[in-house]
Design a protein around this motif. Structure first.
Motif, PDB file in Angstrom:
ATOM      1  N   ALA A 195       3.334   8.392   5.769  1.00 27.01           N
ATOM      2  CA  ALA A 195       2.696   6.957   5.717  1.00 27.01           C
ATOM      3  C   ALA A 195       1.223   7.229   5.628  1.00 27.01           C
ATOM      4  CB  ALA A 195       2.899   5.954   7.115  1.00 27.01           C
ATOM      5  N   LEU A 196       0.406   8.254   6.372  1.00 25.76           N
ATOM      6  CA  LEU A 196      -0.959   8.671   6.109  1.00 25.76           C
ATOM      7  C   LEU A 196      -1.015   9.085   4.826  1.00 25.76           C
ATOM      8  CD1 LEU A 196      -1.262  10.345   9.833  1.00 25.76           C
ATOM      9  CD2 LEU A 196      -2.412   8.111   8.760  1.00 25.76           C
ATOM     10  N   VAL A 197      -0.167   9.978   4.487  1.00 25.24           N
ATOM     11  CA  VAL A 197      -0.477  10.741   3.090  1.00 25.24           C
ATOM     12  C   VAL A 197      -0.595   9.635   2.039  1.00 25.24           C
ATOM     13  CG1 VAL A 197       0.413  12.419   1.396  1.00 25.24           C
ATOM     14  CG2 VAL A 197       0.299  12.939   3.534  1.00 25.24           C
ATOM     15  N   ALA A 198       0.398   8.613   2.147  1.00 22.97           N
ATOM     16  CA  ALA A 198       0.481   7.511   1.016  1.00 22.97           C
ATOM     17  C   ALA A 198      -0.592   6.789   0.931  1.00 22.97           C
ATOM     18  CB  ALA A 198       1.842   6.846   1.379  1.00 22.97           C
ATOM     19  N   LEU A 253       0.763  -1.243  -0.011  1.00 21.63           N
ATOM     20  CA  LEU A 253       0.053   0.068  -0.121  1.00 21.63           C
ATOM     21  C   LEU A 253       0.829   1.123  -0.245  1.00 21.63           C
ATOM     22  CD1 LEU A 253      -3.101  -0.568   2.394  1.00 21.63           C
ATOM     23  CD2 LEU A 253      -2.729  -0.873  -0.151  1.00 21.63           C
ATOM     24  N   GLY A 254       2.009   1.146  -0.204  1.00 20.85           N
ATOM     25  CA  GLY A 254       3.034   2.247   0.020  1.00 20.85           C
ATOM     26  C   GLY A 254       3.238   3.070   0.993  1.00 20.85           C
ATOM     27  N   VAL A 255       2.906   2.449   2.209  1.00 21.34           N
ATOM     28  CA  VAL A 255       3.119   2.852   3.522  1.00 21.34           C
ATOM     29  C   VAL A 255       4.638   3.145   3.672  1.00 21.34           C
ATOM     30  CG1 VAL A 255       2.582   2.606   6.040  1.00 21.34           C
ATOM     31  CG2 VAL A 255       0.987   1.747   4.295  1.00 21.34           C
ATOM     32  N   SER A 256       5.339   2.018   3.518  1.00 22.47           N
ATOM     33  CA  SER A 256       6.763   2.225   3.937  1.00 22.47           C
ATOM     34  C   SER A 256       7.338   3.134   3.034  1.00 22.47           C
ATOM     35  CB  SER A 256       7.585   0.764   3.664  1.00 22.47           C
ATOM     36  OG  SER A 256       6.950  -0.141   4.670  1.00 22.47           O
ATOM     37  N   ALA A 257       7.051   3.306   1.529  1.00 24.24           N
ATOM     38  CA  ALA A 257       7.702   4.099   0.874  1.00 24.24           C
ATOM     39  C   ALA A 257       7.257   5.659   1.301  1.00 24.24           C
ATOM     40  CB  ALA A 257       7.053   3.888  -0.600  1.00 24.24           C
TER      41      ALA A 257
END
Length: 331
Positions: free
Chosen positions: A122-125, A89-93
């Motif tokens: 993380a929230l924004v991603a 979900l792109g959280v780490s990135a």
């Protein structure tokens, strides 16, 4: 039910043993009895070693391992994809880009500052990924989320590379942070990270019934009265908070969120009421033992290999063996 309880108790015992082992091993090995004595009395001969470095990295290992194991179980349940981990979900990135931006723009290197930027990133991603997936107006399927997460992650990684290549200070900070390590970390900011992880665990708990229903398929889940959008949002919140709390402290660490749910599923089955705590406990054990292995990799007790590197090397090998030789438990 009795078998599941026995398994969870056994995992708790393994976590306790792994924690003691983590405090025994290092450049100055000490016995289990000395560890216990130091925990009881800080003033004894080994108190400074145990409390100064080994307790902090053990506590952080427990927190991060639990957060990543739990996040991986929620992620796999949400997507019904056994290869999914929080990075899907792109959280780490997103957390990585935010930390790099904090260093590049504001020279933020403190633990609390890093934690704050990681959470925001993380929230924004997560919001961006969910918004992109929602454009297709088909949130009944996990596929749009997975595709949107992959695309957004690639973009965030590219932006991160752009920033670190433009500034040597940012590159230096990023090189230390990105490998994922428990070495040299302190307990500064542990309260905030633990609070985020606890909140994420609450969201994960609230998602249990939805995850069990989603395992039957989205059509059956809808027939059972599951609000798919709400289920996705609650699950996404859990993954975001859990991953942000872990990434902010140690940097990106892979494999734990990918493999811990597989091991847990083979031990306690697919009911998420027991799968989630089992995944968290297995994540703790895996991370602590990998960290211990990294400490002793140099052979002389002084050289260390970051736990993120250890997990990357071992994780790929172990996961291939699991896929090739063991029938992976179905979701």
């Amino acid at each position: 039910m009795a078998r599941t309880l026995i398994v969870l108790v056994a995992l708790l015992v393994l976590v306790a043993l792994a924690a003691i082992f983590s405090m025994m091993v290092g450049s100055n090995p000490i016995s289990a009895s000395q560890v216990v004595a130091a925990l009881v009395d800080r003033a004894n001969d080994t108190g400074s070693v145990v409390w100064g470095s080994r307790v902090p990295r053990t506590v952080l290992g427990l927190l991060v391992g639990a957060a990543l194991g739990l996040a991986g179980a929620v992620m796999q349940g949400q997507t019904r994809n056994p290869l999914a981990d929080p990075g899907v979900l792109g959280v780490s990135a997103g957390a990585s880009l935010a930390v790099v931006a904090g260093v590049y723009l504001f020279r933020v290197t403190s633990v609390l500052g890093t934690l704050s930027f990681a959470l925001v990133g993380a929230l924004v991603a997560s919001v961006v990924v969910f918004s992109v997936a929602a454009l297709g107006r088909d949130l009944s399927s996990p596929v749009p989320l997975a595709i949107a997460g992959t695309v957004v992650s690639s973009l965030l990684v590219a932006l991160t590379s752009l920033l670190v290549l433009r500034d040597e200070t940012t590159l230096a900070a990023y090189r230390i942070w990105v490998v994922g390590s428990l070495s040299g970390r302190s307990l500064d900011g542990i309260e905030a990270a633990a609070l985020l992880a606890a909140l994420g665990a609450v969201f994960a708990g609230l998602n249990v019934s939805s995850l069990n229903a989603l395992a039957l398929g989205t059509e059956l889940a809808t027939g059972l009265g599951v609000n798919l959008v709400r289920a996705r949002l609650v699950g996404l919140a859990a993954v975001t908070l859990l991953t942000a709390s872990a990434v902010a402290i140690t940097g990106p660490i892979g494999f734990v969120g990918l493999t811990a749910p597989h091991v847990a599923r083979s031990m306690v089955g697919g009911n998420h009421a027991s799968l989630l705590p089992a995944s968290a406990l297995i994540g703790m054990v895996v991370l602590l033992l990998s960290d211990v292995l990294g400490r002793t990799a140099g052979g002389d007790g002084t050289a260390e290999v970051p736990v993120g590197v250890v997990l990357t090397v071992l994780g790929g090998i172990v996961f291939i063996l699991i896929v090739r030789r063991v029938k992976v438990a179905a979701l």
